[in-house]
Design a protein around this motif. Structure first.
Motif, PDB file in Angstrom:
ATOM      1  N   VAL A  72      22.261 -16.028 -16.756  1.00 33.51           N
ATOM      2  CA  VAL A  72      21.952 -17.229 -15.969  1.00 33.51           C
ATOM      3  C   VAL A  72      22.502 -16.961 -14.575  1.00 33.51           C
ATOM      4  O   VAL A  72      23.708 -16.829 -14.403  1.00 33.51           O
ATOM      5  CB  VAL A  72      22.660 -18.481 -16.537  1.00 33.51           C
ATOM      6  CG1 VAL A  72      22.265 -19.721 -15.744  1.00 33.51           C
ATOM      7  CG2 VAL A  72      22.337 -18.668 -18.005  1.00 33.51           C
ATOM      8  N   TYR A  73      21.609 -16.831 -13.602  1.00 35.21           N
ATOM      9  CA  TYR A  73      22.096 -16.479 -12.261  1.00 35.21           C
ATOM     10  C   TYR A  73      21.533 -17.426 -11.212  1.00 35.21           C
ATOM     11  O   TYR A  73      20.506 -18.075 -11.419  1.00 35.21           O
ATOM     12  CB  TYR A  73      21.751 -15.021 -11.914  1.00 35.21           C
ATOM     13  CG  TYR A  73      20.272 -14.775 -11.665  1.00 35.21           C
ATOM     14  CD1 TYR A  73      19.419 -14.525 -12.720  1.00 35.21           C
ATOM     15  CD2 TYR A  73      19.748 -14.799 -10.371  1.00 35.21           C
ATOM     16  CE1 TYR A  73      18.066 -14.304 -12.497  1.00 35.21           C
ATOM     17  CE2 TYR A  73      18.397 -14.579 -10.142  1.00 35.21           C
ATOM     18  CZ  TYR A  73      17.565 -14.327 -11.204  1.00 35.21           C
ATOM     19  OH  TYR A  73      16.232 -14.114 -10.990  1.00 35.21           O
ATOM     20  N   PRO A  95      22.387 -23.649 -19.491  1.00 32.38           N
ATOM     21  CA  PRO A  95      22.769 -23.652 -20.918  1.00 32.38           C
ATOM     22  C   PRO A  95      24.233 -23.351 -21.222  1.00 32.38           C
ATOM     23  O   PRO A  95      24.571 -23.136 -22.370  1.00 32.38           O
ATOM     24  CB  PRO A  95      21.856 -22.573 -21.526  1.00 32.38           C
ATOM     25  CG  PRO A  95      21.485 -21.690 -20.406  1.00 32.38           C
ATOM     26  CD  PRO A  95      21.631 -22.448 -19.130  1.00 32.38           C
ATOM     27  N   LEU A  96      25.139 -23.378 -20.224  1.00 34.97           N
ATOM     28  CA  LEU A  96      26.524 -22.961 -20.474  1.00 34.97           C
ATOM     29  C   LEU A  96      27.197 -23.732 -21.597  1.00 34.97           C
ATOM     30  O   LEU A  96      27.927 -23.175 -22.395  1.00 34.97           O
ATOM     31  CB  LEU A  96      27.353 -23.087 -19.185  1.00 34.97           C
ATOM     32  CG  LEU A  96      28.813 -22.669 -19.281  1.00 34.97           C
ATOM     33  CD1 LEU A  96      28.953 -21.205 -19.657  1.00 34.97           C
ATOM     34  CD2 LEU A  96      29.552 -22.915 -17.967  1.00 34.97           C
ATOM     35  N   TRP A 137      26.522 -16.020 -15.100  1.00 34.89           N
ATOM     36  CA  TRP A 137      27.208 -15.573 -16.326  1.00 34.89           C
ATOM     37  C   TRP A 137      26.193 -15.087 -17.340  1.00 34.89           C
ATOM     38  O   TRP A 137      25.024 -15.483 -17.318  1.00 34.89           O
ATOM     39  CB  TRP A 137      28.038 -16.721 -16.903  1.00 34.89           C
ATOM     40  CG  TRP A 137      27.228 -17.943 -17.254  1.00 34.89           C
ATOM     41  CD1 TRP A 137      26.783 -18.916 -16.407  1.00 34.89           C
ATOM     42  CD2 TRP A 137      26.711 -18.302 -18.549  1.00 34.89           C
ATOM     43  NE1 TRP A 137      26.036 -19.848 -17.077  1.00 34.89           N
ATOM     44  CE2 TRP A 137      25.983 -19.509 -18.391  1.00 34.89           C
ATOM     45  CE3 TRP A 137      26.798 -17.729 -19.815  1.00 34.89           C
ATOM     46  CZ2 TRP A 137      25.336 -20.151 -19.461  1.00 34.89           C
ATOM     47  CZ3 TRP A 137      26.167 -18.377 -20.890  1.00 34.89           C
ATOM     48  CH2 TRP A 137      25.454 -19.572 -20.698  1.00 34.89           C
ATOM     49  N   ILE A 138      26.669 -14.209 -18.227  1.00 36.29           N
ATOM     50  CA  ILE A 138      25.792 -13.650 -19.273  1.00 36.29           C
ATOM     51  C   ILE A 138      26.183 -14.237 -20.613  1.00 36.29           C
ATOM     52  O   ILE A 138      27.368 -14.357 -20.920  1.00 36.29           O
ATOM     53  CB  ILE A 138      25.916 -12.109 -19.305  1.00 36.29           C
ATOM     54  CG1 ILE A 138      25.093 -11.519 -18.151  1.00 36.29           C
ATOM     55  CG2 ILE A 138      25.478 -11.533 -20.649  1.00 36.29           C
ATOM     56  CD1 ILE A 138      25.135 -10.004 -18.061  1.00 36.29           C
ATOM     57  N   TRP A 139      25.189 -14.678 -21.376  1.00 39.77           N
ATOM     58  CA  TRP A 139      25.494 -15.102 -22.754  1.00 39.77           C
ATOM     59  C   TRP A 139      25.125 -13.987 -23.709  1.00 39.77           C
ATOM     60  O   TRP A 139      24.189 -13.229 -23.472  1.00 39.77           O
ATOM     61  CB  TRP A 139      24.774 -16.414 -23.120  1.00 39.77           C
ATOM     62  CG  TRP A 139      23.319 -16.282 -23.510  1.00 39.77           C
ATOM     63  CD1 TRP A 139      22.811 -15.868 -24.702  1.00 39.77           C
ATOM     64  CD2 TRP A 139      22.184 -16.594 -22.694  1.00 39.77           C
ATOM     65  NE1 TRP A 139      21.431 -15.901 -24.688  1.00 39.77           N
ATOM     66  CE2 TRP A 139      21.026 -16.347 -23.471  1.00 39.77           C
ATOM     67  CE3 TRP A 139      22.025 -17.075 -21.399  1.00 39.77           C
ATOM     68  CZ2 TRP A 139      19.734 -16.548 -22.984  1.00 39.77           C
ATOM     69  CZ3 TRP A 139      20.744 -17.273 -20.920  1.00 39.77           C
ATOM     70  CH2 TRP A 139      19.618 -17.010 -21.703  1.00 39.77           C
ATOM     71  N   ASP A 140      25.897 -13.904 -24.778  1.00 37.81           N
ATOM     72  CA  ASP A 140      25.687 -12.853 -25.773  1.00 37.81           C
ATOM     73  C   ASP A 140      25.925 -13.522 -27.136  1.00 37.81           C
ATOM     74  O   ASP A 140      27.052 -13.848 -27.489  1.00 37.81           O
ATOM     75  CB  ASP A 140      26.707 -11.723 -25.512  1.00 37.81           C
ATOM     76  CG  ASP A 140      26.440 -10.493 -26.369  1.00 37.81           C
ATOM     77  OD1 ASP A 140      25.713 -10.616 -27.371  1.00 37.81           O
ATOM     78  OD2 ASP A 140      26.989  -9.424 -26.038  1.00 37.81           O
TER      79      ASP A 140
END
Ligand SMILES: Cc1cc2nc3c(=O)[nH]c(=O)nc-3n(C[C@H](O)[C@H](O)[C@H](O)COP(=O)(O)OP(=O)(O)OC[C@H]3O[C@@H](n4cnc5c(N)ncnc54)[C@H](O)[C@@H]3O)c2cc1C
Length: 254
Positions: free
Chosen positions: A29-30, A86-87, A14-17
């Motif tokens: 985060v992959y 870090p989700l 997932w990508i954080w923005d």
């Protein structure tokens, strides 16, 4: 300016923005088992858009935590104790809770130190376990089957026993205090589970005898909630206005 972190599911993570007053903080985060570094960089570049020429920095994550955090006169807090991903932004709260425990329970002498250490280890292990449950909840409810990452994540063998049991119970009632969220300082209480569970479209069966009354009450509460939201929205400043104010005057007491 978004007032929340925007998390977007990708093929292998997932990508954080995160919106900040003068820039955005973006990262992917992959799972390296499901994506090459090259593909991950390409995914991130696609998300950011071709107009920005940015180089991503790689932060390898060794996921996991210790079993024993307090041994003799050494205590592992923060990254020394572990890191998952870090989700759910849970690392700093664990640092704070550990610091509080150490400050409040500092052993009066050597005789009681082992007792305090055992209790610290027990509660810290419990907290890491609950963070794993809560993180996993986001993945296990996915409807995605398009990539191996999402398919692997719903494999029952990867779901902690406690979460598995709770998911079975929640088919018949929503997460509640009795579901063992009974610690004084629970990192994620029952309400947090409700947000993720129902946000992801999970269905809990309502007992038939409760349906008519419960539906009426629920629709009244929903209407009231919508009314209050609209009213508050019309009076509250935008995120940027609020941040500018805080920048100029500091945080004011409410
Ligand atoms: C991408 C990402 C996003 C995150 N987002 C969040 C979030 O939203 N919320 C949240 O709660 N947590 C988040 N975390 C986790 C959080 O940042 C860390 O868990 C936390 O900073 C750990 O604190 P720490 O003091 O243990 O370690 P660090 O913050 O790494 O501090 C260790 C310090 O020790 C120094 N150091 C290392 N070796 C030596 C040495 N030999 N001598 C002297 N100094 C040394 C380092 O330079 C560093 O300053 C995120 C982590 C990552 C990677």
């Amino acid at each position: 300016m978004a007032s929340q972190t925007i998390s977007t599911a990708q093929d292998a993570g997932w990508i954080w923005d995160i919106c900040l007053p003068t820039r955005r903080g973006v990262g992917y985060v992959y799972s390296s088992r499901h994506s090459s570094e090259e593909d991950a960089r390409a995914t991130l570049r696609r998300y950011i858009g071709p107009q920005h020429e940015l180089e991503a920095r790689k932060i390898p994550i060794r996921s996991g935590h210790r079993r024993t955090f307090w041994k003799n006169n050494c205590i592992a807090v923060g990254l020394a104790g572990g890191f998952l991903e870090p989700l759910e932004s849970s690392a700093i709260v664990l640092v704070e809770l550990s610091a509080k425990l150490i400050a409040e329970q500092m052993p009066a002498n050597r005789e009681v130190m082992d007792i305090v250490a055992r209790r610290f280890n027990e509660v810290t292990l419990y907290r890491w376990g609950r963070i794993i449950d809560f993180l996993k909840l986001h993945y296990v409810l996915t409807q995605r089957t398009d990539t191996a990452f999402w398919r692997d994540n719903v494999d029952p063998a990867t779901v902690p026993d406690r979460l598995n049991e709770l998911l079975k119970l929640w088919k018949y009632h929503p997460p509640w205090f009795f579901d063992e969220f009974d610690r004084l300082e629970e990192v994620f209480p029952a309400a947090s589970y409700q947000y993720v569970l129902y946000g992801m479209g999970f269905q809990s069966e309502v007992p038939p005898e409760a349906t008519a009354d419960t539906e009426l009450l629920a629709s009244r509460l929903r209407e009231e909630n919508e009314r209050q939201t609209l009213e508050l929205r019309s009076r509250l400043p935008t995120n940027r206005e609020l941040l500018n104010k805080i920048h100029e005057y500091g945080l004011q007491p409410v």
